[in-house]
Every structure is written in C-alpha cells, then in structure tokens.
Design an enzyme around this catalytic site. Sequence first.
Site, PDB file in Angstrom:
ATOM      1  N   ARG A 323       0.833  -1.199   0.000  1.00 21.74           N
ATOM      2  CA  ARG A 323       0.000   0.000   0.000  1.00 21.74           C
ATOM      3  C   ARG A 323       0.869   1.250   0.000  1.00 21.74           C
ATOM      4  O   ARG A 323       1.780   1.384   0.813  1.00 21.74           O
ATOM      5  CB  ARG A 323      -0.914   0.016   1.229  1.00 21.74           C
ATOM      6  CG  ARG A 323      -1.637   1.348   1.484  1.00 21.74           C
ATOM      7  CD  ARG A 323      -2.705   1.621   0.445  1.00 21.74           C
ATOM      8  NE  ARG A 323      -3.290   2.940   0.629  1.00 21.74           N
ATOM      9  CZ  ARG A 323      -4.362   3.210   1.378  1.00 21.74           C
ATOM     10  NH1 ARG A 323      -4.952   2.230   2.034  1.00 21.74           N
ATOM     11  NH2 ARG A 323      -4.846   4.424   1.460  1.00 21.74           N
ATOM     12  N   ARG A 332      -5.383   1.678  -5.295  1.00 22.33           N
ATOM     13  CA  ARG A 332      -4.549   1.106  -4.234  1.00 22.33           C
ATOM     14  C   ARG A 332      -4.576  -0.412  -4.303  1.00 22.33           C
ATOM     15  O   ARG A 332      -5.543  -1.020  -4.768  1.00 22.33           O
ATOM     16  CB  ARG A 332      -5.035   1.569  -2.868  1.00 22.33           C
ATOM     17  CG  ARG A 332      -6.426   1.106  -2.510  1.00 22.33           C
ATOM     18  CD  ARG A 332      -7.122   2.041  -1.568  1.00 22.33           C
ATOM     19  NE  ARG A 332      -7.384   3.333  -2.180  1.00 22.33           N
ATOM     20  CZ  ARG A 332      -8.001   4.340  -1.551  1.00 22.33           C
ATOM     21  NH1 ARG A 332      -8.396   4.208  -0.322  1.00 22.33           N
ATOM     22  NH2 ARG A 332      -8.219   5.477  -2.167  1.00 22.33           N
ATOM     23  N   ASP A 335      -6.824  -1.489   0.895  1.00 18.81           N
ATOM     24  CA  ASP A 335      -7.289  -0.468   1.827  1.00 18.81           C
ATOM     25  C   ASP A 335      -8.107  -1.170   2.907  1.00 18.81           C
ATOM     26  O   ASP A 335      -9.010  -1.959   2.583  1.00 18.81           O
ATOM     27  CB  ASP A 335      -8.145   0.566   1.091  1.00 18.81           C
ATOM     28  CG  ASP A 335      -8.545   1.717   1.993  1.00 18.81           C
ATOM     29  OD1 ASP A 335      -7.747   2.075   2.868  1.00 18.81           O
ATOM     30  OD2 ASP A 335      -9.660   2.254   1.821  1.00 18.81           O
ATOM     31  N   ASP A 337     -10.289  -0.195   6.313  1.00 12.34           N
ATOM     32  CA  ASP A 337     -10.850   0.861   7.156  1.00 12.34           C
ATOM     33  C   ASP A 337     -11.562   0.254   8.351  1.00 12.34           C
ATOM     34  O   ASP A 337     -12.276  -0.747   8.217  1.00 12.34           O
ATOM     35  CB  ASP A 337     -11.851   1.717   6.374  1.00 12.34           C
ATOM     36  CG  ASP A 337     -11.180   2.617   5.349  1.00 12.34           C
ATOM     37  OD1 ASP A 337     -10.083   3.127   5.659  1.00 12.34           O
ATOM     38  OD2 ASP A 337     -11.738   2.796   4.252  1.00 12.34           O
TER      39      ASP A 337
END
Length: 432
Positions: A323, A332, A335, A337
């Site tokens: 990343r 990307r 990712d 989150d």
Amino acid sequence: MNDEGRQDALDTSGRRLDQIRLTGITALGYHGVFEHERREGQTFVADVVVHLDTRRAAARDDLAHTLNYGELAEQVAAVLSGEPVELIETVAERIAATVLASGVVQAVDVAVHKPNAPIQVPFGDVVVAIHRDRSKLPAAEPYVARVAQEAQPVSRPVPTSTATFPVTPAPGAPVVPASGPAPAASLVPSGAWSDAVAPAPGAFSGGPDGPSTELEPVPAGEAVVVGELVTDSLDQEPQEPVEVVLALGANLGPAQDTLRDAVTDLARTPGVEVRDVSALARTSAVGGPEQSDYLNTVVLATTTLSPRALLRATQAIENAHGRERHERWGPRTLDIDIVLYGSVLAVTDDLELPHPRAHERAFVLQPWAQVDPDAILPGLGGGPVGALAATAPDRDGVRWLALDWLTTAIPAVSGDTGAVPAGQPGPEAQDT
C-alpha cells in the site's frame, strides 16, 4: 482568530471546530513558590475552552457523544485544589492534559488566574493562558482520582485506573488524601498516564518493576532527545473483546488474491478473531481520479486490541501488500478501514469512529448488510445498515456481489490487474 483574540481550532478538513466554554471555575489551592502560599492557600480560577465536533451529540441528543462539562468542571476544580506545585503554568498544563484525555476533544484553551498572587504593587490579575492540541501536547499528565490506600512512600508511579473508556475515571471516585494542606483529590504522579494505557510497540521499559521516573545521566558528548508519547482513550485496551467491522478494498494487482490474503492476515493477528466475511462486491470508484472498479468486502471480528492498536495492525497489513498513499482516494493495492469499534464514538487526528462516511458508502453497507442483516450503524447519519444501503448515493455503483470468493476464483476478475475496468460487465449477482 476570533473576536476575543483566541485562536480557533480546525478539524482535518480545515473547518472550524465547535466549542464548549467553562469560565470562572474556582477552587482553593496551595500552589506557589512561597511557604505561606503552600500553608495558607489562596483562590485560583480557571477558564477552559474545549474544541470538538458536537454534531453527533446534537443529532442523537445524547450526552454520551460529547464532553460532559459537569464532570470536566469537577476535574478542573480538583486540579486547582490538588497536588501543590510551584507554577500556575504547571496547573494549566495539567488541566489541558485532563481535557485532551477525552478522545472527542481536538484542542483546548486553558487560562489559569491567580488574583491573590503575592505581588508588591497594585494589580488586577495574573493569568497564564495556553493552547494545546494533539500536535502540541501538554507537558503534564491528566487528572485521575486515586484509589484510597495506605499512605506509603513509593519509588515509582502506580497505575490507578482500570476503566475501559475514558482514561480519566468519573469524578467522585475514592481518592488518596494528599500530603500537607491540599484536599484529597490529587494528580497521578508523572508517568502514570502512559502506564494506564497500552504501551506503544517498542516503547522503553524501565525494567521488571516498570517504567522509571528517574532522570538518567546523559554521557558527555551525547545529545539529549526529548519526545512526547501521544496517548488518549483510543490507546487503552478494552476489558473484554469488542465487536469490530472492517471494510477492505483493492483495485490494483491481483485484487481478489490480495483481499483473500488480507483476511488471512487479520485472522492471524494477535488480539483479533475473525467471525465472518461478507460477499465480494465489485463497485465503481467513488471520488478521486478515473480508475478501475474496486473489489470490496466486509469483515466482522472481535478484538482485544485498543482502537489505535487495531489501526496500526491494519496499516501493517496494508503495507505488507504494497500500500502506498500518494493520492487521496486514488487506486490502491489494499485499503482496510475500521468502520466500527464497539460503541466507541471518537474523533481524533488519525482515527474517527464510526467511520465518518460509512453511512453513505454502498460498497461498505451492501456487503455488511449481506453478512449481518440486523446490523446497526451508530453515530451521525447512522441507522439500520440495510436501509442505509438501499438509499446510499453510490448504490448503483455496486455491480454485483459474489459468494464463496474466498475459495473460488471470480471469472470477471481477469488479467494481471485483478480488478475490472470501469464499465466492463461482470457475472450475475449470486447474492443480493
């Protein structure tokens, strides 16, 4: 700068934060450099301006989502009347540290007044005013009520708080009587704040008896490096496993393989237990430059890590898969989150819980609703996840959901990129 000459605090988007102001908090204290000040005491007054985002609290009309200024007033008064120090500068720093120990607070202005200072000429007031935030931390520890115990000399700080959130216990807890004329409420000795939260990886340990508070001599010729340990309630480990929701996405390289490996990496992370994994969604990119479609999934897990330790763990997995953060919302390889961490609602420079845009992202909501139809997203704009998914602005960008993707290659994922160019058709939805 506002009309009163006080600097406004801004959030990460450059918008002015809201304020809670407490003025004229008064208490009898024993601070000063003269013996009679320590013996007789005098009146101290504090004004505090707290900078934070109050929208979540207002939207839900819930005190749990903002700062309890009644409790804060009691804590500030306890600092004013607590452990004697020579300088009101130190008192101001202690108040600032106490305020910033709350995860919802971004910055604080503190003014400490000493109207009866021993000055030999006529004067109106003496005021020390400071501004502290998460980039300029207070040079002190926050107020914590001590648990009553036998008065014994100690050679190192003893952690006194085991509360899950926040770091500072509620006022009114039993306290240790302070020595001398000061009232019972007092401050945790220097260094105890960092003792009360999970230590950062690689943090120095002072030996088997814990961190040392003694200054060690510096060899001649060596430079002295002064550092600050950034800690708040998001650094403290929960007392029992907490349910978390993680959103994973990728659109560079072999995206399906990357997401599959990332789920495995999460499951192997100490302190994290993966409970369920959603269907795989192919979604259009939201925001940022023109780019290929994403593959997205949602992981339901429990963790005994603190929120910020979990953030570090997810970032380590992102980095392990190459990343790079060159462009906001850009393409990307991976990712991850943190969408939800139990019932925690907090806003800090590096972590906001729940995720501030989760309520309007169908690529998170649809996979989440698929794996947990009864899920509820708390916080501002929250509600039943299924209902939010049905009305999310980007709901038409979710092209399909595929089950069994952890063990089966998805036909639409082809070529070296592993992601699907925008506009290319995919397989029929296997689950909606």
